[in-house]
Design a protein around this motif. Structure first.
Motif, PDB file in Angstrom:
ATOM      1  N   GLY A  44      -9.785   7.562   1.702  1.00  0.00           N
ATOM      2  CA  GLY A  44     -10.884   7.383   2.643  1.00  0.00           C
ATOM      3  C   GLY A  44     -10.607   6.404   3.759  1.00  0.00           C
ATOM      4  O   GLY A  44     -11.355   6.333   4.728  1.00  0.00           O
ATOM      5  N   VAL A  45      -9.531   5.639   3.621  1.00  0.00           N
ATOM      6  CA  VAL A  45      -9.196   4.660   4.661  1.00  0.00           C
ATOM      7  C   VAL A  45      -7.692   4.439   4.686  1.00  0.00           C
ATOM      8  O   VAL A  45      -7.038   4.455   3.640  1.00  0.00           O
ATOM      9  CB  VAL A  45      -9.956   3.328   4.441  1.00  0.00           C
ATOM     10  N   MET A  46      -7.154   4.286   5.886  1.00  0.00           N
ATOM     11  CA  MET A  46      -5.738   3.967   6.037  1.00  0.00           C
ATOM     12  C   MET A  46      -5.587   2.837   7.032  1.00  0.00           C
ATOM     13  O   MET A  46      -6.403   2.655   7.931  1.00  0.00           O
ATOM     14  CB  MET A  46      -4.926   5.188   6.438  1.00  0.00           C
ATOM     15  N   ILE A  47      -4.527   2.051   6.811  1.00  0.00           N
ATOM     16  CA  ILE A  47      -4.250   0.885   7.636  1.00  0.00           C
ATOM     17  C   ILE A  47      -2.894   1.071   8.302  1.00  0.00           C
ATOM     18  O   ILE A  47      -1.923   1.460   7.630  1.00  0.00           O
ATOM     19  CB  ILE A  47      -4.235  -0.403   6.784  1.00  0.00           C
ATOM     20  N   MET A  48      -2.845   0.778   9.598  1.00  0.00           N
ATOM     21  CA  MET A  48      -1.590   0.905  10.333  1.00  0.00           C
ATOM     22  C   MET A  48      -1.546  -0.138  11.439  1.00  0.00           C
ATOM     23  O   MET A  48      -2.561  -0.742  11.774  1.00  0.00           O
ATOM     24  CB  MET A  48      -1.449   2.312  10.931  1.00  0.00           C
TER      25      MET A  48
ATOM     26  N   VAL B  37       0.065   2.730   6.028  1.00  0.00           N
ATOM     27  CA  VAL B  37       0.949   3.784   6.527  1.00  0.00           C
ATOM     28  C   VAL B  37       1.911   3.312   7.619  1.00  0.00           C
ATOM     29  O   VAL B  37       2.478   4.122   8.336  1.00  0.00           O
ATOM     30  CB  VAL B  37       0.140   5.016   7.009  1.00  0.00           C
ATOM     31  N   GLY B  38       2.096   1.996   7.729  1.00  0.00           N
ATOM     32  CA  GLY B  38       3.122   1.497   8.630  1.00  0.00           C
ATOM     33  C   GLY B  38       2.603   0.915   9.912  1.00  0.00           C
ATOM     34  O   GLY B  38       1.408   0.837  10.136  1.00  0.00           O
ATOM     35  N   GLY B  39       3.537   0.513  10.664  1.00  0.00           N
ATOM     36  CA  GLY B  39       4.984   0.543  10.576  1.00  0.00           C
ATOM     37  C   GLY B  39       5.557  -0.615   9.783  1.00  0.00           C
ATOM     38  O   GLY B  39       4.896  -1.257   8.961  1.00  0.00           O
ATOM     39  N   ALA B  40       6.819  -0.880  10.091  1.00  0.00           N
ATOM     40  CA  ALA B  40       7.601  -1.849   9.324  1.00  0.00           C
ATOM     41  C   ALA B  40       6.962  -3.239   9.292  1.00  0.00           C
ATOM     42  O   ALA B  40       6.981  -3.903   8.253  1.00  0.00           O
ATOM     43  CB  ALA B  40       9.025  -1.933   9.880  1.00  0.00           C
ATOM     44  N   LYS B  41       6.388  -3.685  10.390  1.00  0.00           N
ATOM     45  CA  LYS B  41       5.760  -5.015  10.428  1.00  0.00           C
ATOM     46  C   LYS B  41       4.534  -5.069   9.523  1.00  0.00           C
ATOM     47  O   LYS B  41       4.319  -6.050   8.807  1.00  0.00           O
ATOM     48  CB  LYS B  41       5.360  -5.393  11.858  1.00  0.00           C
ATOM     49  N   ILE B  42       3.720  -4.040   9.587  1.00  0.00           N
ATOM     50  CA  ILE B  42       2.505  -3.991   8.758  1.00  0.00           C
ATOM     51  C   ILE B  42       2.897  -3.877   7.285  1.00  0.00           C
ATOM     52  O   ILE B  42       2.328  -4.559   6.424  1.00  0.00           O
ATOM     53  CB  ILE B  42       1.594  -2.822   9.185  1.00  0.00           C
ATOM     54  N   ASN B  43       3.879  -3.029   6.985  1.00  0.00           N
ATOM     55  CA  ASN B  43       4.375  -2.907   5.608  1.00  0.00           C
ATOM     56  C   ASN B  43       4.836  -4.270   5.104  1.00  0.00           C
ATOM     57  O   ASN B  43       4.565  -4.653   3.962  1.00  0.00           O
ATOM     58  CB  ASN B  43       5.532  -1.910   5.541  1.00  0.00           C
ATOM     59  N   GLN B  44       5.542  -5.007   5.962  1.00  0.00           N
ATOM     60  CA  GLN B  44       6.046  -6.341   5.630  1.00  0.00           C
ATOM     61  C   GLN B  44       4.900  -7.304   5.323  1.00  0.00           C
ATOM     62  O   GLN B  44       4.951  -8.047   4.344  1.00  0.00           O
ATOM     63  CB  GLN B  44       6.884  -6.874   6.801  1.00  0.00           C
TER      64      GLN B  44
ATOM     65  N   SER C 294      -1.967   1.498  -1.732  1.00  0.00           N
ATOM     66  CA  SER C 294      -0.738   2.293  -1.729  1.00  0.00           C
ATOM     67  C   SER C 294      -0.036   2.102  -0.402  1.00  0.00           C
ATOM     68  O   SER C 294      -0.683   2.022   0.644  1.00  0.00           O
ATOM     69  CB  SER C 294      -1.050   3.784  -1.894  1.00  0.00           C
ATOM     70  N   LEU C 295       1.276   2.038  -0.445  1.00  0.00           N
ATOM     71  CA  LEU C 295       2.096   2.060   0.764  1.00  0.00           C
ATOM     72  C   LEU C 295       2.763   3.415   0.785  1.00  0.00           C
ATOM     73  O   LEU C 295       3.466   3.782  -0.162  1.00  0.00           O
ATOM     74  CB  LEU C 295       3.142   0.952   0.742  1.00  0.00           C
ATOM     75  N   MET C 296       2.502   4.192   1.825  1.00  0.00           N
ATOM     76  CA  MET C 296       3.044   5.542   1.923  1.00  0.00           C
ATOM     77  C   MET C 296       3.979   5.631   3.115  1.00  0.00           C
ATOM     78  O   MET C 296       3.573   5.339   4.248  1.00  0.00           O
ATOM     79  CB  MET C 296       1.913   6.559   2.064  1.00  0.00           C
ATOM     80  N   VAL C 297       5.238   6.008   2.852  1.00  0.00           N
ATOM     81  CA  VAL C 297       6.225   6.127   3.923  1.00  0.00           C
ATOM     82  C   VAL C 297       7.111   7.341   3.699  1.00  0.00           C
ATOM     83  O   VAL C 297       7.344   7.756   2.570  1.00  0.00           O
ATOM     84  CB  VAL C 297       7.115   4.864   4.049  1.00  0.00           C
ATOM     85  N   ALA C 298       7.602   7.868   4.801  1.00  0.00           N
ATOM     86  CA  ALA C 298       8.642   8.897   4.760  1.00  0.00           C
ATOM     87  C   ALA C 298       9.907   8.244   5.297  1.00  0.00           C
ATOM     88  O   ALA C 298       9.872   7.519   6.296  1.00  0.00           O
ATOM     89  CB  ALA C 298       8.255  10.094   5.623  1.00  0.00           C
TER      90      ALA C 298
END
Length: 167
Positions: A42-46, A104-111, A4-8
């Motif tokens: 259980g895990v998030m990537i940023m 969970v970001g930022g823009a570079k990681i989302n990309q 999942s990509l989660m952003v506000a």
């Protein structure tokens, strides 16, 4: 592995005014949703800038921080600094028994994750702000086709939208 990509975002589609902009504008309902979804996974990537902006490890989940700095290390079990590719990270987490992860970001990681075709869903909170300029969800062009799964009102002024990525 479900990613999942989660952003506000603001109503004009910005995730921040600048890369070091602390996300204190998203509201408590969004923060509660963030905690619920990331703890369930259980895990998030940023990225390292996002991690440095948050300033600490969030309890109850593993944090993977993507960095280009080989000197960044952690002796904590719940904090991993890595120079691995998105595919390598997902394969490693899968081997560790995880079946869900939240980017969970930022823009570079989302990309990076979007360009790798690894995003399965987009969870988007729209907050009642407009910045006019700033960072977009992605740092460059992407080609994601989405299908609306659900939407709901988070609080008096914010909504959340969940999209499935069509692969």
């Amino acid at each position: 592995m479900h990613v999942s990509l989660m952003v506000a975002i603001t109503v004009d589609g910005k995730i921040a005014r600048a890369s070091d902009h602390y996300p204190d504008w998203t509201g408590s309902a969004d923060k509660q949703l963030y905690v619920k979804i990331t703890k369930k996974a259980g895990v998030m990537i940023m990225g390292s800038t996002t991690f440095d902006t948050i300033g600490r490890v969030l309890p109850g989940r593993k944090t993977i921080v993507m960095t280009r700095n080989p000197d960044r290390q952690s002796d904590r079990e719940d904090l991993v600094f890595t120079q691995a590719t998105p595919e390598q990270i997902i394969n490693d987490l899968d081997a560790q028994g995880y079946d869900e992860v939240v980017v969970v970001g930022g823009a570079k990681i989302n990309q990076l994750f979007a360009a790798s075709g690894l995003i399965d869903e987009l969870i988007l909170t729209i907050s009642p702000y407009a910045f006019g300029s700033g960072l977009s969800i992605f740092s460059g062009a992407v080609d994601l086709k989405l299908a609306l799964e659900e939407f709901w009102q988070l609080d008096a002024n914010s909504i959340c939208i969940r999209y499935r990525v069509l692969h």
